[in-house]
Scaffold this motif. Structure first.
Motif, PDB file in Angstrom:
ATOM      1  N   GLY A 145       0.816  -1.095  -0.026  1.00 53.31           N
ATOM      2  CA  GLY A 145      -0.225  -0.197  -0.151  1.00 53.31           C
ATOM      3  C   GLY A 145       0.853   1.175  -0.095  1.00 53.31           C
ATOM      4  O   GLY A 145       2.092   1.073  -0.210  1.00 53.31           O
ATOM      5  N   ILE A 166       3.463   8.182  -4.965  1.00 48.13           N
ATOM      6  CA  ILE A 166       3.560   9.615  -5.354  1.00 48.13           C
ATOM      7  C   ILE A 166       4.613  10.386  -4.967  1.00 48.13           C
ATOM      8  O   ILE A 166       4.805  11.582  -4.876  1.00 48.13           O
ATOM      9  N   ALA A 167       5.564   9.529  -4.475  1.00 46.39           N
ATOM     10  CA  ALA A 167       6.974   9.989  -3.840  1.00 46.39           C
ATOM     11  C   ALA A 167       7.847  10.888  -5.038  1.00 46.39           C
ATOM     12  O   ALA A 167       7.597  10.502  -6.130  1.00 46.39           O
TER      13      ALA A 167
HETATM   14  S1  SF4 Z   1       7.481   5.827  -1.432  1.00 46.76           S
HETATM   15 FE1  SF4 Z   1       6.023   7.274  -0.184  1.00 46.76          FE
HETATM   16  S2  SF4 Z   1       4.453   7.828  -2.025  1.00 46.76           S
HETATM   17 FE2  SF4 Z   1       5.749   5.802  -2.748  1.00 46.76          FE
HETATM   18  S3  SF4 Z   1       4.858   4.015  -1.916  1.00 46.76           S
HETATM   19 FE3  SF4 Z   1       6.123   4.599  -0.273  1.00 46.76          FE
HETATM   20  S4  SF4 Z   1       4.716   5.856   1.004  1.00 46.76           S
HETATM   21 FE4  SF4 Z   1       3.789   5.974  -0.983  1.00 46.76          FE
END
Ligand code: SF4
Ligand SMILES: Cc1cc2nc3c(=O)[nH]c(=O)nc-3n(C[C@H](O)[C@H](O)[C@H](O)COP(=O)(O)OP(=O)(O)OC[C@H]3O[C@@H](n4cnc5c(N)ncnc54)[C@H](O)[C@@H]3O)c2cc1C
Length: 337
Positions: A145, A166-167
Motif C-alpha cells: 500500500g 506519489i513519491a
Molecule cells: S515511497 Fe511514499 S509515496 Fe511511494 S509508495 Fe512509499 S509511502 Fe507511498
C-alpha cells in the motif's frame, strides 16, 4: 545491525561480476558502495538491507574518477565527487546548469564525499518510505500500500504519479543532465552499453520499487554531456524551504539556443514536482520558433504542468513549479555567453 558481506572491487569487471553472481543467487541484494551518503543512511534506518556491499572507490583512479573535455562535450566519471564537478571552472563556464545543480545540492561536506553516480541513484525522501514503522509503502515493500496517498503529502509529486506511489524524485543533477541531453555509459555483465540519461529512471506505475532500468549488477561508468548550443545558455533554479542543505520543492533546468530573442531550441527538465527527473517535452515544443516573451513563458509553464495531479497538501507545487520554470527561462534568456 544486520550482518552483511563487505568487499571491494579493483576493476569494473570484478565489481559487475561479483554483483551479478551474488544477485543471481539471492534475489538482488548486492549493492555498490560509492560515497555511502545515501546507502549507509538507509541501512541505518533499516530501509535498505543489502546482503553484500561492493566498495567501488578503488576505481576512482580510472575513468570513473575523471572529468574530461573533448570529443564534442564533457565526460564525467561516476565516481567524480559532487564538489569537484560543482567547482570545476570549465563546467561552470560551459555547462552552467550542471555546476549549479550540484552547487545547490546537499551540504559542502556531503558534496565532498558523494559521487555523481550515487547522486542520480539516490532514493526518495518520502517520510513513509524512510520510516519502517509505517507498514504501507509499495516502494519499500511491494503490495503493502501507500501511506502517503491519504497522509501528509506536502513534499510529494504532482507529475508522473500512480495510484501505487506519489513519491517525488529528490536529486538535482539528473534534471540538468536531462535538459542537456546527456547519455550514460553502463558496464553490464554482457559488456558496455550507452543510453540516453532520460531513459534511466522509471515512473512508479504499478512497480514503485523498480526505480531504474538498470539490470542487476550494472554499474554506471560515466556521463557524457554534448556541447550543444543550449549548454552554455543553461540555468538550474531550485526553490526549497530554506536556502541551504535542503531538497527541492520545485526546480527547473533550462537550456536555450536563441537567435535574438527567438527560440531555436529549448530544453527543459523539472525537479521536486515529479516522481522521476521530468522532461517537459510539450513545453519545449511550444517554445521552438517563438519569441521568448512573457506570454511564451506563461504558455510553456502551463503546458509543462497540464497533466499535474495534486493530493491534499501539495497543490501549491503546481503554481510554484510554473513560476520556477518561468524564472529559469527568463534568467537563461538574458545570460551573457
Ligand atoms: S515511497 Fe511514499 S509515496 Fe511511494 S509508495 Fe512509499 S509511502 Fe507511498
Ligand atoms: C542531509 C542530506 C541532504 C541532501 N540534499 C540533497 C540535495 O539537496 N540535492 C541532491 O541532489 N542530493 C541531496 N542529498 C543526497 C546526496 O547528494 C546523495 O546522498 C549522494 O549524491 C549519493 O552519492 P553517494 O556517492 O554517497 O552514493 P551511495 O550512497 O554510495 O550510493 C547510492 C546508491 O547508488 C548506487 N551506486 C552508487 N554508485 C553507483 C554506480 N557507479 N553504479 C551503480 N550504482 C551505484 C549504490 O549502490 C546505492 O544504491 C542529500 C543527502 C543528505 C544526507
Amino acid at each position: 545491525m544486520r550482518p552483511f558481506i563487505f568487499d571491494s572491487a579493483a576493476t569494473p569487471r570484478e565489481a559487475v561480476e561479483t554483483a551479478q553472481a551474488w544477485n543471481a543467487g539471492t534475489n538482488g541484494a548486492a549493492h555498490f558502495l560509492a560515497g555511502g551518503t545515501t546507502l549507509i543512511d538507509l541501512m541505518k534506518l533499516d530501509v535498505m538491507r543489502p546482503e553484500r556491499l561492493i566498495d567501488i572507490n578503488a576505481l576512482e583512479s580510472s575513468d570513473f574518477g575523471r572529468i574530461v573535455f573533448g570529443e564534442g562535450g564533457l565526460w564525467m566519471g561516476a565516481l567524480v565527487r559532487m564538489a569537484d564537478a560543482a567547482e570545476h571552472p570549465q563546467i561552470i563556464r560551459e555547462f552552467p546548469a550542471i555546476a549549479q545543480s550540484l552547487q545547490l545540492a546537499a551540504s559542502q561536506q556531503i558534496r565532498n564525499m558523494a559521487t555523481l553516480g550515487g547522486n542520480v541513484l539516490q532514493r526518495t525522501r518520502c517520510p513513509y518510505f524512510r520510516d519502517v514503522s509505517y507498514r504501507e509503502c509499495n516502494k519499500r515493500d511491494p503490495g503493502s500500500g501507500c501511506a502517503a496517498l491519504d497522509g501528509f503529502s506536502r513534499s510529494h509529486a504532482v507529475l508522473g504519479t500512480s495510484d501505487q506511489c506519489i513519491a517525488s524524485y529528490p536529486g538535482d543533477l539528473a534534471q540538468a543532465l536531462i535538459a542537456l541531453d546527456a547519455t550514460v555509459d553502463l558496464a553490464s555483465p554482457s559488456g558496455l552499453r550507452r543510453m540516453p540519461f532520460a531513459e534511466l529512471h522509471r515512473r512508479p506505475q504499478s512497480r514503485p520499487d523498480m526505480e531504474t532500468v538498470l539490470q542487476p549488477g550494472e554499474l554506471i561508468v560515466s556521463f557524457f554531456v554534448p556541447a550543444a548550443p543550449w549548454a552554455r545558455r543553461s540555468v538550474f533554479l531550485k526553490v526549497r524551504d530554506r536556502v541551504s542543505y535542503e531538497f527541492a520543492l520545485a526546480s527547473a533546468a533550462v537550456g536555450l539556443d536563441l537567435s535574438d530573442r527567438v527560440v531555436r531550441e529549448a530544453r527543459i527538465a523539472l525537479g521536486g514536482v515529479a516522481t522521476v527527473p521530468w522532461r517537459a517535452a510539450e513545453a519545449e515544443a511550444l517554445l521552438r520558433g517563438t519569441a521568448l516573451d512573457e506570454a511564451a513563458q506563461d504558455a510553456a509553464a502551463e503546458a509543462a504542468f497540464s497533466g499535474a495531479q495534486a493530493r491534499e497538501h501539495n497543490g501549491f507545487k503546481i503554481e510554484l513549479g510554473k513560476r520556477t520554470l518561468k524564472r529559469a527561462l527568463a534568467q537563461a534568456a538574458v545570460m551573457e555567453i
